[in-house]
Design a protein around this motif. Structure first.
Motif, mmCIF file in Angstrom:
data_model
loop_
_atom_site.group_PDB
_atom_site.id
_atom_site.type_symbol
_atom_site.label_atom_id
_atom_site.label_comp_id
_atom_site.label_asym_id
_atom_site.label_seq_id
_atom_site.Cartn_x
_atom_site.Cartn_y
_atom_site.Cartn_z
ATOM 1 N N GLU A 26 0.845 -1.206 0.000
ATOM 2 C CA GLU A 26 0.000 0.000 0.000
ATOM 3 C C GLU A 26 0.871 1.243 0.000
ATOM 4 O O GLU A 26 1.728 1.423 0.864
ATOM 5 C CB GLU A 26 -0.889 -0.039 1.254
ATOM 6 N N ASP A 27 0.679 2.114 -0.989
ATOM 7 C CA ASP A 27 1.528 3.313 -1.061
ATOM 8 C C ASP A 27 0.942 4.478 -0.275
ATOM 9 O O ASP A 27 1.662 5.416 0.060
ATOM 10 C CB ASP A 27 1.746 3.717 -2.531
ATOM 11 N N ASN A 28 -0.347 4.413 0.006
ATOM 12 C CA ASN A 28 -0.962 5.523 0.740
ATOM 13 C C ASN A 28 -0.816 5.265 2.240
ATOM 14 O O ASN A 28 -1.414 4.337 2.795
ATOM 15 C CB ASN A 28 -2.443 5.595 0.340
ATOM 16 N N VAL A 70 5.729 -0.272 0.388
ATOM 17 C CA VAL A 70 5.041 0.917 -0.122
ATOM 18 C C VAL A 70 5.021 1.061 -1.643
ATOM 19 O O VAL A 70 4.414 1.990 -2.176
ATOM 20 C CB VAL A 70 5.631 2.207 0.502
ATOM 21 N N GLU A 124 7.917 -2.421 -6.493
ATOM 22 C CA GLU A 124 9.286 -2.927 -6.501
ATOM 23 C C GLU A 124 9.644 -3.508 -5.133
ATOM 24 O O GLU A 124 10.199 -4.602 -5.030
ATOM 25 C CB GLU A 124 10.238 -1.768 -6.853
ATOM 26 N N ASP A 135 -2.608 -3.364 -3.334
ATOM 27 C CA ASP A 135 -3.260 -2.217 -3.976
ATOM 28 C C ASP A 135 -2.923 -2.265 -5.475
ATOM 29 O O ASP A 135 -1.925 -2.875 -5.863
ATOM 30 C CB ASP A 135 -2.740 -0.910 -3.346
ATOM 31 N N ARG A 179 -2.872 0.620 -7.846
ATOM 32 C CA ARG A 179 -2.055 1.738 -8.335
ATOM 33 C C ARG A 179 -0.900 1.966 -7.386
ATOM 34 O O ARG A 179 -1.074 2.504 -6.302
ATOM 35 C CB ARG A 179 -2.908 2.989 -8.473
ATOM 36 N N LEU A 180 0.259 1.546 -7.884
ATOM 37 C CA LEU A 180 1.432 1.630 -7.024
ATOM 38 C C LEU A 180 2.562 2.358 -7.735
ATOM 39 O O LEU A 180 2.668 2.297 -8.950
ATOM 40 C CB LEU A 180 1.920 0.218 -6.680
ATOM 41 N N PRO A 181 3.415 3.032 -6.981
ATOM 42 C CA PRO A 181 4.580 3.636 -7.625
ATOM 43 C C PRO A 181 5.510 2.554 -8.167
ATOM 44 O O PRO A 181 5.507 1.424 -7.690
ATOM 45 C CB PRO A 181 5.253 4.417 -6.492
ATOM 46 N N LYS A 182 6.317 2.947 -9.128
ATOM 47 C CA LYS A 182 7.344 2.099 -9.756
ATOM 48 C C LYS A 182 6.738 0.922 -10.510
ATOM 49 O O LYS A 182 6.628 0.965 -11.732
ATOM 50 C CB LYS A 182 8.391 1.644 -8.750
ATOM 51 N N ILE A 183 6.391 -0.161 -9.800
ATOM 52 C CA ILE A 183 5.786 -1.291 -10.514
ATOM 53 C C ILE A 183 4.317 -1.352 -10.140
ATOM 54 O O ILE A 183 3.962 -1.374 -8.962
ATOM 55 C CB ILE A 183 6.498 -2.620 -10.181
ATOM 56 N N ASP A 184 3.481 -1.390 -11.158
ATOM 57 C CA ASP A 184 2.039 -1.360 -10.974
ATOM 58 C C ASP A 184 1.544 -2.634 -10.287
ATOM 59 O O ASP A 184 2.140 -3.705 -10.418
ATOM 60 C CB ASP A 184 1.404 -1.221 -12.360
ATOM 61 N N THR A 230 -8.321 -2.179 -3.229
ATOM 62 C CA THR A 230 -8.075 -0.956 -3.994
ATOM 63 C C THR A 230 -9.262 -0.017 -3.927
ATOM 64 O O THR A 230 -10.346 -0.392 -3.472
ATOM 65 C CB THR A 230 -7.772 -1.324 -5.465
#
Lengths: 155, 507
Positions: A17-19, A43, A46, A73, A75-80, A103
């Protein structure tokens, strides 16, 4: 209850989870329902794959053992998220770990893509707090207690 | 739309031109060839005439020669008739000479009647005039005959009278010969006049022949020249046609390209709309979940009097609300891009960059960044306000992802494209964190960020990309990898095909 079912073995969840706010909400829910023994937060995509494959800072396989459940989740940074899912389901030693998509997106395309990549379940985060808490409780019980795990862990 | 119409019209005109311009060379060639055939036919005819004339002339001459020899024979026979009357004075043999005389007379008369028969075969006028002479000859012969009979009868009885008759007979004989001579001369005159007429005709034919030769020569020359002209024209025609075909093909291709480009544009717009809806539903929901979630947690924490948590709960709620506000601002901003094509003006890029640097004054001071700007940046035809955003986002981005162990250095300038020297490449280069090559495309996506800890909403580079694309250009990033800094580059002039490609790639 959970410990009884799993014969005393600690249960681990990998939360991707990036959030940070959402991560805190999930973690506090699980702290309250006491289903899991450990929640590991990563987060981005990757980071998640590094953890699961014991690469980089997660190279200690004992400390960073495979989880019993992955909450992913999209929508994630770097690798989806979908790419992470694809990677998990096509990697032999990871493919059997249940992956639950968690998500905000209820787009048909995302749902279809996730199931096509063999997601085990697809959950949309509810906006109402009560529903959110309820979902986390039931999710934990279902996947970690009721659901029969695909293999016994060897740690 | 008007461009399409024009090109349609262009195609039609080109087609018409091709059909209308097909030359009628073959017709001209047929006419020339027809003249040639005519000339050759005429020349053959003239040759035939000359040969015939020659043959006729030989025949006529032969005929006239025969006639002349007839006359000389008549003259010889007349001498035979005349001789016995004279010879009797030498031989004194009257019986013998009388017999000779009778014989000669018969021969003469026979020959004369032959001549008359052949005279009757001649043209009437000429035959008549010759027959008149024959009558004269007959007249003289009768006199000669009478004198000869007198000589032979009187020779023994009255020699003196016989001598006298001999003189008369000789006169008749000479008169007769004179008539033959006249006939001879007349025939020769006719022959001469015939020859003169024939020669004149032959000469005139010769003139025609010369004329025809000149004509044929001229025609052959004309045909040769025309052939040369034709071959040149045919070559030109073929080249023209090939060129027209090529143009037609090119037009078709251009049309196809346009169609492809328009289709891509439409697809892009559609995809853009879908992505927009998707991101809005996803990313705007996110802070909403946070807000309602932490309100719930806040209630619990207040109930439990969990004072430590209450503060962070409030902070989460406030941050989420702020994020939501930023997102809404950015989305509004993004949706406005591309609507201001009429606002494009020629503007100095140096002016744009310096106003952006002024806006960033505080941040630049805080980070102690060293900015180097090419003093000779070009003038560009763009929406000035939008390009301020481009440079604002790119410079902010460079500051945001700076390395904390070195002094941030940012260079702003232009260079020439390595493959296309006419292409100006705009760049913003930094010595910051750099970019993992895997994420070079992803960073330009809407709400994409390579770190969950970075400030901002993940719209900045999407805005840059959108603005550059809307201006018909393309933006990309170059980096040697993590830790090696990055260079954001963009170009503004792409042809239709490149634009279509760029858009298809985006979709």
């Amino acid at each position: 209850m959970a410990e009884k079912i799993t014969n005393g073995k600690p249960l681990k969840i990998l939360l991707v989870e990036d959030n940070p706010a959402h991560a805190e909400m999930v973690m506090r829910s699980f702290e309250a329902n006491r289903v899991a023994n450990e929640i590991k937060l990563v987060v981005d995509g990757e980071d998640a794959l590094d953890y699961l494959n014991n690469r980089g800072k997660y190279s200690d396989a004992d400390k960073h053992s495979n989880p019993d459940l992955i909450l992913l989740d999209l929508r994630l940074p770097k690798i989806d998220g979908l790419e992470v899912l694809d990677s998990i389901k096509t990697t032999e030693h990871l493919a059997l770990i249940p992956v639950v998509i968690l998500t905000t997106s209820d787009a048909d395309m995302d749902v279809a893509k996730a199931y096509k990549r063999h997601a085990n379940s697809y959950l949309v985060k509810p906006i109402e707090f009560d529903n959110f808490t309820k979902m986390m409780d039931e999710l934990g019980y279902y996947w970690l207690a009721w659901n029969h795990k695909p293999f016994s862990r060897v740690d | 739309m008007s461009v399409n119409k024009d090109s349609d019209h262009g195609v039609t005109t080109a087609e018409n031109k091709i059909t209308r311009n097909t030359p009628k060379w073959h017709l001209i060639y047929y006419v020339l060839a027809g003249f040639d055939l005519l000339a050759i036919g005429f020349s053959l005819f003239i040759n035939h005439q000359i040969t015939e004339l020659y043959v006729a002339s030989v025949e006529v001459n032969k005929e006239w020669a025969g006639r002349l020899s007839q006359f000389s024979r008549l003259s010889a026979l007349a001498t035979e008739v005349n001789r016995p009357g004279n010879d009797v004075f030498l031989t004194l043999n009257v019986a013998d000479e009388s017999e000779k005389f009778q014989l000669a007379k018969i021969k003469f008369n026979k020959h004369l009647s032959n001549i008359r028969i052949s005279n009757n075969l001649l043209e009437r006028e000429l035959g008549d005039s010759l027959n008149v002479h024959l009558l004269e000859i007959e007249g003289h012969l009768q006199k000669l005959n009478a004198s000869a009979n007198m000589i032979l009868t009187l020779f023994t009885s009255n020699p003196e009278q016989a001598g006298y008759e001999m003189a008369r007979m000789d006169r008749s004989f000479f008169s007769l010969v004179a008539v033959i001579d006249i006939m001879n001369r007349e025939i020769r005159a006719i022959q001469a006049s015939n020859l003169a007429a024939q020669s004149e005709y032959a000469q005139s034919l010769g003139k025609y022949e010369k004329g025809i030769a000149v004509f044929i020569f001229t025609m052959v020359l004309l045909v040769a020249f025309y052939g040369h002209f034709l071959s040149k024209n045919v070559a030109k025609f073929m080249a023209d046609r090939e060129e027209a075909n090529a143009r037609y093909k090119e037009l078709n291709e251009t049309l196809e390209q346009r169609v492809a480009s328009r289709t891509a544009e439409l697809e892009y717009t559609n995809a853009d709309l879908e992505r927009f809806t998707y991101t809005v539903s996803h990313d705007l929901k996110s802070p909403l979940i946070t807000i309602s979630g932490f309100i719930g947690l806040l209630e619990k924490d207040i109930a439990d009097a969990n004072m430590d948590k209450i503060d962070t709960d409030f902070k989460r709620i406030k941050d989420a609300a702020a994020t939501m506000r930023d997102l809404l601002d950015d989305l509004l901003n993004l949706s406005r891009i591309g609507r201001g094509e009429s606002l494009r003006v020629d503007v100095s890029l140096n002016a744009i960059v310096s106003s952006v640097l002024e806006m960033l004054d505080v941040k630049l001071n805080d980070t102690q960044a060293v900015i180097t700007v090419d003093s000779d940046l070009p003038v560009i035809h763009v929406e000035a306000a939008r390009f301020k955003e481009v440079y604002l986002n790119l410079i902010e981005n460079a500051l945001k992802y700076r390395r904390h162990d070195v002094v941030p250095e940012i260079t702003i300038g232009v260079s020439r494209d390595q493959t296309n020297r006419n292409q100006t490449v705009f760049f913003v280069k930094d010595n910051g964190m750099g970019i993992d090559p895997r994420y070079k495309e992803k960073i330009f996506g809407l709400f994409e960020s390579l770190s969950n800890e970075s400030e901002g909403t993940g719209v900045g580079l999407a805005i840059v990309k959108r603005i550059v694309n809307v201006h018909g250009g393309r933006v990309w990033v170059e980096s040697e990898g993590l830790g090696f800094g990055s260079t954001f580059k963009f170009v503004l002039t792409l042809n239709d095909l490149e634009q279509a490609k760029t858009r298809v790639e985006e979709v």
